[in-house]
Design an enzyme around this catalytic site. Structure first.
Site, mmCIF file in Angstrom:
data_model
loop_
_atom_site.group_PDB
_atom_site.id
_atom_site.type_symbol
_atom_site.label_atom_id
_atom_site.label_comp_id
_atom_site.label_asym_id
_atom_site.label_seq_id
_atom_site.Cartn_x
_atom_site.Cartn_y
_atom_site.Cartn_z
ATOM 1 N N HIS A 61 0.883 -1.118 0.170
ATOM 2 C CA HIS A 61 0.226 -0.131 0.343
ATOM 3 C C HIS A 61 1.068 1.394 -0.065
ATOM 4 C CE1 HIS A 61 -3.614 -2.543 0.104
ATOM 5 N NE2 HIS A 61 -3.669 -2.744 1.505
ATOM 6 N N ARG A 78 5.236 -13.453 -24.691
ATOM 7 C CA ARG A 78 5.655 -15.027 -25.529
ATOM 8 C C ARG A 78 5.646 -16.162 -24.813
ATOM 9 N NH1 ARG A 78 8.962 -9.407 -24.513
ATOM 10 N NH2 ARG A 78 10.488 -9.628 -26.206
ATOM 11 N N ARG A 101 1.751 -15.298 -28.897
ATOM 12 C CA ARG A 101 3.120 -16.442 -29.788
ATOM 13 C C ARG A 101 2.872 -17.258 -29.805
ATOM 14 N NH1 ARG A 101 8.925 -13.529 -30.162
ATOM 15 N NH2 ARG A 101 9.240 -14.390 -28.117
ATOM 16 N N GLU A 133 10.749 -11.470 -39.126
ATOM 17 C CA GLU A 133 11.806 -11.627 -38.958
ATOM 18 C C GLU A 133 12.785 -12.583 -40.114
ATOM 19 O OE1 GLU A 133 11.805 -12.863 -34.869
ATOM 20 O OE2 GLU A 133 10.060 -15.051 -35.108
ATOM 21 N N ASN A 143 14.695 -7.621 -33.774
ATOM 22 C CA ASN A 143 16.200 -7.785 -33.187
ATOM 23 C C ASN A 143 16.664 -9.071 -33.806
ATOM 24 O OD1 ASN A 143 15.143 -6.654 -30.453
ATOM 25 N ND2 ASN A 143 15.453 -7.969 -29.264
ATOM 26 N N ASP A 144 15.284 -10.316 -34.588
ATOM 27 C CA ASP A 144 16.100 -10.827 -35.758
ATOM 28 C C ASP A 144 16.183 -10.273 -36.557
ATOM 29 O OD1 ASP A 144 17.189 -13.395 -33.556
ATOM 30 O OD2 ASP A 144 14.397 -13.400 -33.568
ATOM 31 N N ARG A 172 24.267 -10.358 -33.142
ATOM 32 C CA ARG A 172 24.202 -9.238 -31.719
ATOM 33 C C ARG A 172 25.051 -9.275 -30.843
ATOM 34 N NH1 ARG A 172 18.412 -9.986 -28.990
ATOM 35 N NH2 ARG A 172 17.412 -12.071 -30.299
ATOM 36 N N CYS A 190 6.395 -5.758 -33.038
ATOM 37 C CA CYS A 190 7.656 -5.533 -31.333
ATOM 38 C C CYS A 190 9.307 -5.708 -31.522
ATOM 39 C CB CYS A 190 7.046 -6.647 -30.826
ATOM 40 S SG CYS A 190 7.318 -8.347 -31.989
#
Lengths: 567, 88
Positions: A186, A293, A329, A428, A451-452, A462, A499
């Site tokens: 709280h 995910r 996904r 991707e 990213n991919d 990466r 995303c």
């Protein structure tokens, strides 16, 4: 430097005020006049309710209705017929009122503390607070006075109860440090609502501080600096000024639709990686889940979760989003994500090997179970299927065919699902991008996983620092890949979301607006920043920037131009 | 006795505020009202008992009402749970 958990963002600079615990002290005694003791209890309950109503009213004005509900909850608990009848039973057995209250409250405290649910454990703190205050009303002691603190107070306590937090003079509090408690206590909720920086879980802090000591806290990182030197203070003051400004700007975007300067509508959705993240979507003002995910369901265990277990998690997410999209996904394992019980063979080239949808095609049982769970959850909200690592139309058809088969099974079993559930393709791989016009004819939507896409387009790992100069979204090839994908979606009339980290990169916002992206899926903490960024561009201005950028030949040049043109 | 299987759909589950509203509403009825959840029996008129059961969003519960006004009670329970405590 001491560190706790940051539970309410902001920089607090001030002087320590230690709050000493004042537990009510009473002597347990036997009673002779039961009726008199019951009368005493009723009076204490009555005055407890009145003083709590006053505190709730104060909190409602300072923090808001929802926060005041915490204290209204104490009143509701007080009125619980089971609670009062149990206390009365003990009194009738000859126990004094104080001890009866203590025993019964402690019973509930131990029940609540034993639950593995954070919210229920918080109820133990409520009961603790209620118990102490009710006993104080019984023995006629005063509540702690926190309404007369000097300005710039950094309040330091072992724990702050809801009633203490409510009673605080918020004007004079620069920050709160507690040894106990966490993000959902709280104290943290009220601190966030009032914009007071707070750090909880700072073990041992009470031994390190003394009254009047200079202190700085960072409610985002959980850092506590005691007796800082002048140089540090200067840095902290600067940081505080910057933070305060950005917060007041972003706060004005809360609860608003996402519109660009022309008034065209976009959505800012959230990426979710575990069950706790779902609640953050709501508090961060996300417009749904853009990427759910599912790997977390499969990790850290001995066998995969069955259909029912998955269904319950997806259904809860759908219910919590209350009609907003939930894009789930299908499992994305392989590459760098290994799950021991799934018996994945060692590969020379895991990122080019049996990953995601490829793994699912080789092990259709796992996909079948997951799709059944997703389809059943689709009866409870706007649930969509997203298939990762698509490189070929056959992979999409495989998943779609399986989905159709499952629909027939579920119909035959009389189980509810959304007949028109959408299936989207994660873009991707360079192949998916190059055939995006073909995929768009058979997919209901696209989601660009940056990213991919960067890694595969640039053929650069990466994680490898020797080739990290290649890993950038500002490479002309990557930008062309994104632009082409979006234009294929537009031509086919299907929506396209992004995303991955690039969606939250404000330098990219004008380009994505110009290319025609519909939805940005980001972490819950980035929602307001991206909503604001989108609002700063007209289509024309975004087009102008994109046109210039797409003529350029190097990522350095592009990035520099975008930095210069950033608002 | 009447009973009904229900799905808890409000995002916070049967936690403080919704549980409080539910217990208060149920307390207006004369009949005994029980929530069955994960093999336990919970007194639906007691906020603390509901909280202790830790019923989250997405959970299935059974409501049982037994007594003179059991039909009115179960209808109120269904209305509250199925609306996700909207407007209360």
């Amino acid at each position: 430097m001491v560190r706790g958990t940051g539970v309410s963002e902001g920089i607090g600079i001030g002087f320590v005020h230690i709050l000493k615990e004042q537990k009510p002290v009473f002597e347990r005694h036997s009673i002779t006049d039961v009726e008199k003791e019951l009368e005493k209890l009723r009076n204490a309950v009555g005055s407890f309710v009145i003083s709590t109503e006053k505190l709730a009213e104060k909190l409602k004005n300072e923090a808001g209705e929802k926060e005041a509900d915490i204290l209204n909850g104490h009143i509701m608990i007080m009125k619980d017929p089971v609670l009062t009848s149990e206390i009365e039973k003990l009194i009738q057995g000859g126990e004094c009122a104080e001890s009866a209250v203590e025993q019964i409250c402690n019973m509930f405290i131990s029940v609540f503390s034993a639950r593995d649910d954070e919210l229920t454990r918080q109820r133990a703190a409520d009961m603790e607070d209620l118990k102490d205050r009710l006993i104080k009303h019984l023995i006629g002691a005063d509540d702690i006075q926190l309404s007369t603190l000097p300005p710039d107070t950094i309040l330091c306590a072992r724990e702050l109860t809801p009633s203490m937090t409510a009673g605080i003079d918020k004007e004079h509090i620069a920050g709160i440090i507690t040894e106990k408690g966490g993000e959902t206590s709280h104290c943290a909720i009220i601190a966030r609502a009032c914009g007071i920086p707070a750090v909880s879980g700072a073990e041992g802090i009470m031994q390190l501080v003394h009254d009047g000591q200079k202190a700085v806290i960072d409610g985002a990182t959980g850092e506590i600096i005691l007796s800082p030197d002048e140089e540090t203070m200067e840095l902290c003051r600067e940081k505080k000024a910057q933070y305060d400004e950005s917060v007041s700007i972003l706060r004005s975007y809360k609860g608003k639709p996402t519109l660009n300067s022309d008034g065209e509508k976009y959505s800012v959705l959230c990426n979710v990686g575990n069950a706790e993240d779902i609640d953050k979507v709501l508090s961060g003002d996300g417009e749904g889940i853009g990427l759910f995910r599912t790997e977390f369901l499969f990790m850290d265990r001995k066998k995969s979760p069955d259909e029912q277990e998955q269904f319950e998690v997806y259904r809860t997410a759908a219910l919590k989003m209350q009609g907003r999209p939930v894009i789930i996904r299908t499992i994305d394992i392989g590459g760098d994500k290994d799950i021991p019980y799934m018996e994945m063979d060692e590969e020379d080239n895991p990122f080019l090997g049996l990953r995601a949808v490829r793994y699912c095609m080789k092990h259709p049982d796992i996909l079948h179970e997951q799709l059944r769970a997703i389809l059943r959850a689709s009866a409870f909200g706007d649930v969509k299927i997203l298939v990762p690592m698509i490189a070929d139309i056959g992979e999409l058809r495989f998943v779609r065919n399986m989905t159709e088969d499952i629909k027939k099974q579920l119909s035959a079993e009389g189980k509810a699902f959304n007949e028109n559930i959408e299936t989207g393709v994660m873009i991707e791989t360079p192949s998916a991008c190059l055939i995006s016009d073909i995929l768009a004819k058979e997919a209901d939507f696209f989601s660009i996983g940056t990213n991919d896409l960067i890694q595969y387009t640039m053929a650069a790992d990466r994680g490898n620092s020797d080739v990290s100069y290649l890993y950038s979204v500002f490479k002309p090839s990557v930008l062309r890949a994104i632009k082409y994908t979006i234009s294929s979606a537009k031509a086919a009339g299907i929506p396209v979301e992004m995303c991955g980290e690039v969606a939250a990169d404000r330098l990219m916002t004008p380009l994505l607006i110009s290319f025609g992206l519909d939805s940005f899926s980001v972490s819950p903490s980035s929602v307001l920043a991206i909503r604001r960024e989108i609002s700063l561009y007209t289509k024309e201005k975004a087009d102008r920037i994109a046109e210039a950028v797409m003529q350029m030949s190097s990522s350095e040049e592009i990035k520099e131009y975008l930095v210069q043109n950033n608002n | 006795m009447v009973k009904q299987k229900l799905l808890v759909i409000n995002p916070e589950g049967l936690h403080l505020r919704p549980a409080g509203v539910f217990a208060q509403e149920m307390d207006r009825f004369k009949c005994d009202i029980t929530i069955r959840y994960k093999g336990t029996r919970v007194n639906a008129k007691s906020l603390l008992s509901i909280l202790a059961a830790c019923i989250k969003c997405g959970s299935e519960i059974d409501i049982e009402c037994d007594g003179p006004d059991e039909l009115e009670a179960i209808n109120k329970a269904i209305e509250l749970i199925e609306s996700g405590f909207e407007g209360v």
